[in-house]
Scaffold this motif. Structure first.
Motif, PDB file in Angstrom:
ATOM      1  N   GLU A   3       3.956   6.187 -18.357  1.00 10.92           N
ATOM      2  CA  GLU A   3       2.891   5.178 -18.262  1.00 10.92           C
ATOM      3  C   GLU A   3       1.648   5.758 -17.586  1.00 10.92           C
ATOM      4  O   GLU A   3       0.514   5.474 -17.976  1.00 10.92           O
ATOM      5  N   LEU A   4       1.878   6.575 -16.561  1.00 10.77           N
ATOM      6  CA  LEU A   4       0.735   7.214 -15.891  1.00 10.77           C
ATOM      7  C   LEU A   4       0.046   8.218 -16.825  1.00 10.77           C
ATOM      8  O   LEU A   4      -1.180   8.370 -16.795  1.00 10.77           O
ATOM      9  N   ALA A  59      -3.794   4.282  -9.691  1.00 13.97           N
ATOM     10  CA  ALA A  59      -2.617   3.934 -10.485  1.00 13.97           C
ATOM     11  C   ALA A  59      -1.389   4.690  -9.985  1.00 13.97           C
ATOM     12  O   ALA A  59      -0.280   4.136  -9.916  1.00 13.97           O
ATOM     13  N   GLN A  77      -0.091   3.123  -6.790  1.00 12.20           N
ATOM     14  CA  GLN A  77       0.551   1.820  -6.987  1.00 12.20           C
ATOM     15  C   GLN A  77       1.919   1.910  -7.664  1.00 12.20           C
ATOM     16  O   GLN A  77       2.784   1.074  -7.408  1.00 12.20           O
ATOM     17  N   THR A  78       2.128   2.933  -8.505  1.00 10.61           N
ATOM     18  CA  THR A  78       3.325   2.890  -9.354  1.00 10.61           C
ATOM     19  C   THR A  78       4.281   4.065  -9.239  1.00 10.61           C
ATOM     20  O   THR A  78       5.459   3.924  -9.572  1.00 10.61           O
ATOM     21  N   VAL A 108       8.183   5.844 -15.940  1.00 11.25           N
ATOM     22  CA  VAL A 108       7.102   5.641 -14.968  1.00 11.25           C
ATOM     23  C   VAL A 108       6.026   6.709 -15.139  1.00 11.25           C
ATOM     24  O   VAL A 108       4.825   6.406 -15.167  1.00 11.25           O
ATOM     25  N   GLN A 142       1.446   3.155  -1.139  1.00 13.31           N
ATOM     26  CA  GLN A 142       0.096   3.212  -1.703  1.00 13.31           C
ATOM     27  C   GLN A 142      -0.903   4.022  -0.888  1.00 13.31           C
ATOM     28  O   GLN A 142      -1.975   4.364  -1.387  1.00 13.31           O
ATOM     29  N   GLY A 166       7.907   4.019  -7.980  1.00 16.78           N
ATOM     30  CA  GLY A 166       8.964   3.467  -8.811  1.00 16.78           C
ATOM     31  C   GLY A 166       9.762   4.517  -9.557  1.00 16.78           C
ATOM     32  O   GLY A 166      10.854   4.244 -10.054  1.00 16.78           O
TER      33      GLY A 166
END
Length: 420
Positions: free
Chosen positions: A412-413, A393, A396-397, A409, A204, A400
């Motif tokens: 979603e972003l 965002a 954080q993700t 992944v 992060q 993955g």
């Protein structure tokens, strides 16, 4: 857009610099010294922490700048308050809300003050000679609707660091220039017992930077050439599919989505990492660990070395409430044409934002790859209002994407970026 914030490198401590006796900016007005016609400029600056082996170097730096400036301009005094990166935005907002507007602010962003008409235009507080020496691409990012309000303060860029001793032990003759060469070198390093052949911090702290460097290497990015969000573009999906393969083969930092850059840079300094992307601000960490035998080369791309890199900059700006444009102009011109801009680069291994400053550092071989890429640097889409939501965002993700389905992944972003 902080380059070396307290959270980023863990170096920053709260420094309150009171070079002229006042530690808190005050409302403009009664700033003329009794009987002297003296003007006092109130300045708030971000704390870049301690330079290598230099405790309180933020205080020392601004102390020196102010002392030299006041000696040359006896009718102008400068009160500077240095504030931790984690607190500066909040404290400045409180100052402005209470009518305690500083004359000068140095921090990570300027654009929020433009809408409220709080800032001088750059041409009101900076001489044309100084403006003309700014790296044009950087200066252009200081504009809102074609008018410049933010002045680039310091910058940074990224390159690939490699451990020469580990490369030698693994029988690697030259640093990689392409992704295939990265993977081949990583396999040799792994066979030679290196626990992290390629350092991959996708935690992060700064996952958005590491991701962007790899995206650039495949002709991708957060937006496409037309300015539309393109996080889940075919190029980016391919990039993270490649990285997922590297992770699966044990050629990177284990569990990269949980690793921050500072940790990985410290591991590189300790000789545990063969290659890692980093910036000039990485060098003090490597020096502190005692690592000297390393090289610096341009970021490898899929087909060859990049002629661009991630560019990051911080800003300095002038507030118009107290009516001190002439005095601010003298201070800014002094800063950029004297030794001050060079000193901050020396202290924190940050890069200049002027052509003249880059020329002065051109003989430093360690900095050469950064300096060469800087004029053609690529930037986060921070001028887009959605970046404020998207950036956290991503942090954080996106890690993955190297363990799960990259397309999912990144998709979603993309939804986050396109949401209203």
């Amino acid at each position: 857009m902080k380059l070396v914030g307290g959270a980023a490198l863990g170096l920053a401590t709260m420094l309150v610099l009171s070079s002229c006796g006042s530690s808190t900016p005050e409302t403009g007005g009664g700033d003329k010294a009794a009987g002297g016609g003296q003007v006092t400029l109130k300045m708030v600056a971000a704390d870049y922490g301690d330079g290598p082996g230099k405790p309180n170097s933020g205080q020392t730096f601004w102390d020196g700048v102010v002392k030299e400036f006041e000696a040359a301009n006896p009718n102008i005094k400068v009160d500077v308050q240095v504030i931790n990166w984690n607190d500066i935005d909040k404290q400045v907002a409180t100052m402005i809300q209470n009518g305690q507007v500083p004359d000068i602010l140095q921090t990570g962003d300027y654009s929020g003050f433009v809408a409220d008409q709080l800032l001088y235009k750059v041409d009101e507080v900076l001489s044309p000679e100084v403006s003309g020496d700014m790296l044009q691409k950087f200066a252009d990012y200081g504009k809102v609707d074609g008018t410049a309000y933010g002045i680039p303060f310091v910058s940074s860029a990224r390159a690939l660091f490699y451990n020469k001793e580990l490369f030698s032990k693994a029988g690697i003759a030259e640093p990689p220039k392409t992704w295939d060469e990265i993977k081949a070198a990583a396999k040799k390093l792994k066979d030679a017992g290196v626990s992290q052949p390629f350092g991959l911090p996708l935690g992060q702290e700064e996952a958005q930077a590491e991701s962007f460097l790899w995206m650039l290497g495949n002709g991708g990015g957060y937006k496409d050439a037309s300015g539309k969000w393109a996080i889940n573009s075919p190029q980016n999906v391919e990039t993270f599919t490649y990285l997922k393969g590297m992770v699966a083969e044990g050629l990177t930092t284990p569990n990269p989505g949980t690793k921050d850059r500072k940790t990985v840079w410290e591991d590189f300094g300790a000789g545990k990492v063969g290659m890692v992307n980093g910036g000039p601000m990485s060098i003090p960490i490597f020096d502190a660990a005692g690592l000297k035998d390393y090289g610096v080369v341009p970021i490898p791309g899929k087909a060859g070395p990049l002629d661009t890199t991630l560019g990051v900059m911080d800003w300095i700006m002038a507030f118009n409430k107290n009516g001190h444009a002439a005095e601010i102009k003298k201070f800014f011109d002094f800063f950029y044409t004297g030794s001050a801009a060079q000193k901050i680069s020396d202290t924190y291994k940050l890069l200049p934002v002027t052509n003249g400053g880059i020329q002065k550092l051109s003989g430093d071989e360690k900095l050469k790859p950064f300096l060469d890429a800087l004029p053609n640097a690529s930037f986060y889409p921070f001028q887009d209002p959605k970046w404020a939501d998207l950036n956290p965002a991503i942090k954080q993700t996106i890690g993955g994407a190297v363990t799960d389905d990259p397309a999912k992944v990144l998709g979603e972003l993309q939804k986050t970026a396109e949401s209203s």
